[in-house]
Scaffold this active site. Structure first.
Site, PDB file in Angstrom:
ATOM      1  CG  ASP A 161      45.169   7.234 -35.433  1.00  0.00           C
ATOM      2  OD1 ASP A 161      44.730   6.192 -36.215  1.00  0.00           O
ATOM      3  OD2 ASP A 161      45.404   8.358 -36.052  1.00  0.00           O
ATOM      4  CD  GLU A 200      46.381   3.075 -38.402  1.00  0.00           C
ATOM      5  OE1 GLU A 200      45.504   2.919 -39.327  1.00  0.00           O
ATOM      6  OE2 GLU A 200      46.130   4.259 -37.742  1.00  0.00           O
TER       7      GLU A 200
END
Length: 573
Positions: free
Chosen positions: A251, A284
């Site tokens: 993330d 990401e």
């Protein structure tokens, strides 16, 4: 591997360990007993307890206060409760050998994917995904978070699956059940911050953080410290080695700060690439750093927000907020995204005060990009959590699905998208009232600049009813609309397997794209042949210079040299 964090179980008992560089002394608490731990230097404390074993509950006492083990493998009674000793089972189901270029992914929130919201209940739905033809499920973070419901990005105990979803063994059974069906399981992990409630590290391990950099969540993680890098590297390896996950999605790596950032990414990749079979590693990264992808890079792919943004603007006409950067000549930007991956490759962006974003990406293999039309972020971070089935006309959404599943980038669906659910996915959490009120106010402030936002009618993120409203309604799969959508997605995945996947196994030789009016044309070249796609993203008929022979797939009205409104075709040669 040998782990330095968390309890270590052997035939004699359990060795408990804690890195607490800010503590003078640490006691291990087992029931009513306080057992002094040995200071091994450098902030490392440990104690071997003979005869201890799995199931034992424990905590640590530091300066009169009690804290859970930050590397606990199981937590009982939420983040404030006791840590529990566990050991992994010896026998596991072998992993399916699925190369990355075959991937078709569905992103899933465990708590909202079924009425029960558990690992066991999700295991009962795996046949649905296997029959659809997808190859992998990607779970939103499952690390222990405060309260009974959360997206997962407020986790504070990254080694412990949240108790609301089930036990560690329940999670292992889910993964084994997926592997039995030829499905892979990926996990979203969060290493850029800890949640705001239940994180005790600052009180005894302030060295985990640095005030030199700030993030949206407060002080940044200090990745210059080897102990900190090792904590997260061990966590990543733990999910792969002790649970059997087939890949990880990291993330917001753009939020890793300081010179330790690349040290950590290098350490992480080096450790995980030593595992056999190698896991799939997905980033990401809002910086769009092409240099982290492709070739000899350690990371397989990046979530491609640009793909989502150009198609969202084309489908809905929305142009506020970050969509403003994609609203000028959307067809041209769509062409670039299809051919080269990133829409912004170092150019200034209007929604960032003109700051440049991205790196050149046209040389990267299309499998370096995970593309999507919807995900938890892009749906749930809307004020009301609307899905595209509610926002876009059916013919537009059908064409976008055609482009998603038949372009050579790796496609990802958001749970329920495959049966065109209109069930909203609003943001939800379960913080105590004082902090929860700050969350409510923050949500209202976040959307105050949007012209369609009225303010007071935003769903209350703390209300249990908001969470319940986000859960999938599986009865929709039996409606005529749901059946039609499922048949379309299944057929497109079948076409992808036949015509796209074989080409993705070979070398990429480049791509060209053009946009004229609303018609986008793209040609991708591979060792094994080429693909040509034409899309008409407009309400009027448009000419196309491709497709002299019959396409292998088409949607809408496709004629030689002409595309009807919201029509598309794919050719292979």
């Amino acid at each position: 591997m040998t782990y330095r964090y968390g309890p270590e179980v052997d035939e004699d008992g359990v060795r408990f360990r804690l890195w607490a560089p800010g503590a003078d002394a640490v006691d291990l608490l087992i029931g009513d007993r306080a057992l002094p731990m040995t200071d091994r230097g450098g902030g490392h404390f440990e104690l071997a307890v003979v005869g201890a074993g799995p199931g034992l509950a424990y905590r640590f006492s530091i300066d009169g206060g009690t804290v859970p083990d930050p590397a606990t493998r199981r937590q009982k009674g939420d983040v404030e409760g006791a840590s529990v000793v566990t050991v992994p089972p010896a026998a596991r189901v072998s992993k399916p050998a699925r190369p990355w270029h075959e991937a078709v992914i569905v992103e899933v929130h465990v708590g909202a994917a079924t009425p029960e919201g558990t690992f066991a209940a999700l295991a009962g739905r795996l046949d649905h995904y296997a029959a659809l033809g997808v190859t992998a499920l990607e779970l939103l973070p499952v690390a222990d978070f405060p309260g009974a419901r959360n997206w997962g990005y407020d986790g504070v105990l990254p080694f412990a699956p949240d108790e609301s979803y089930g036990t560690p063994d329940d999670l292992r059974r889910l993964i084994d059940a997926a592997h039995e069906r030829g499905l892979q399981l990926y996990l979203d992990v969060v290493y850029n911050h800890f949640g705001p409630v239940g994180n005790y590290l600052p009180s005894y391990a302030g060295a985990f953080f640095t005030d030199e950099f700030s993030t949206p969540w407060g002080s940044a993680i200090d990745f210059e410290r080897e102990e900190v890098r090792a904590f997260f590297v061990e966590n990543a390896a733990y999910w792969i080695e002790e649970y059997g996950f087939d890949g990880l999605r990291f993330d917001a790596v753009h939020a890793f700060e300081g010179p330790g950032r690349r040290l950590f990414l290098d350490d992480l990749a080096r450790r995980l690439r030593a595992i056999d079979p190698q896991p799939h590693l997905i980033l990401e990264n809002d910086h769009n750093e092409a240099s982290l992808l492709g070739g000899g890079s350690a990371f397989d792919a990046q979530w491609n927000d640009d793909f989502h943004h150009v198609f969202h603007v084309a489908l809905t006409g929305e142009h506020e907020g970050y969509y403003r950067a994609y609203a000028d000549d959307t067809a041209k930007r769509t062409a670039r995204v299809l051919a080269e991956g990133f829409a912004y490759q170092g150019e200034p962006t209007p929604n960032r005060d003109g700051a440049p974003r991205g790196e050149p990406s046209g040389h990267l293999h299309p499998r370096s990009f995970v593309s999507f039309l919807q995900n938890h972020d892009q749906v749930g971070n809307r004020a009301f959590g609307e899905r595209l089935a509610e926002l876009a006309a059916p013919e537009r959404l059908d064409l976008a699905c055609f482009a998603l599943l038949l372009s050579p980038q790796i496609p990802m669906l958001f749970m329920g998208e495959e049966f065109a659910t209109r069930r909203r996915f609003p943001y939800f959490c379960d913080f105590e009232e004082e902090f929860g009120q700050l969350v409510r106010e923050g949500r209202r402030k976040e959307f105050s600049g949007f012209s369609t936002f009225s303010g007071d009618d935003i769903p209350d993120p703390l209300s249990p009813s908001t969470f319940e409203s986000a859960k999938l309604d599986w009865s929709e799969t039996w409606t005529s609309e749901g059946q039609t959508a499922l048949a379309r997605v299944k057929a497109l995945i079948g076409l992808r397997k036949t015509h796209i996947v074989p080409l993705l196994a070979g070398a990429f030789r480049g791509a060209d794209a053009s946009a004229e009016g609303g018609v986008v044309e793209c040609e991708w070249r591979f060792d094994g042949g080429k693909l040509v796609m034409a899309l008409n993203l407009s309400e009027t008929e448009g000419p196309t210079g491709v497709g002299r022979s019959d396409p292998v797939a088409a949607i809408g009205r496709v004629e030689p040299g002409r595309l009807g409104p919201w029509s598309g075709a794919l050719w292979r040669s």
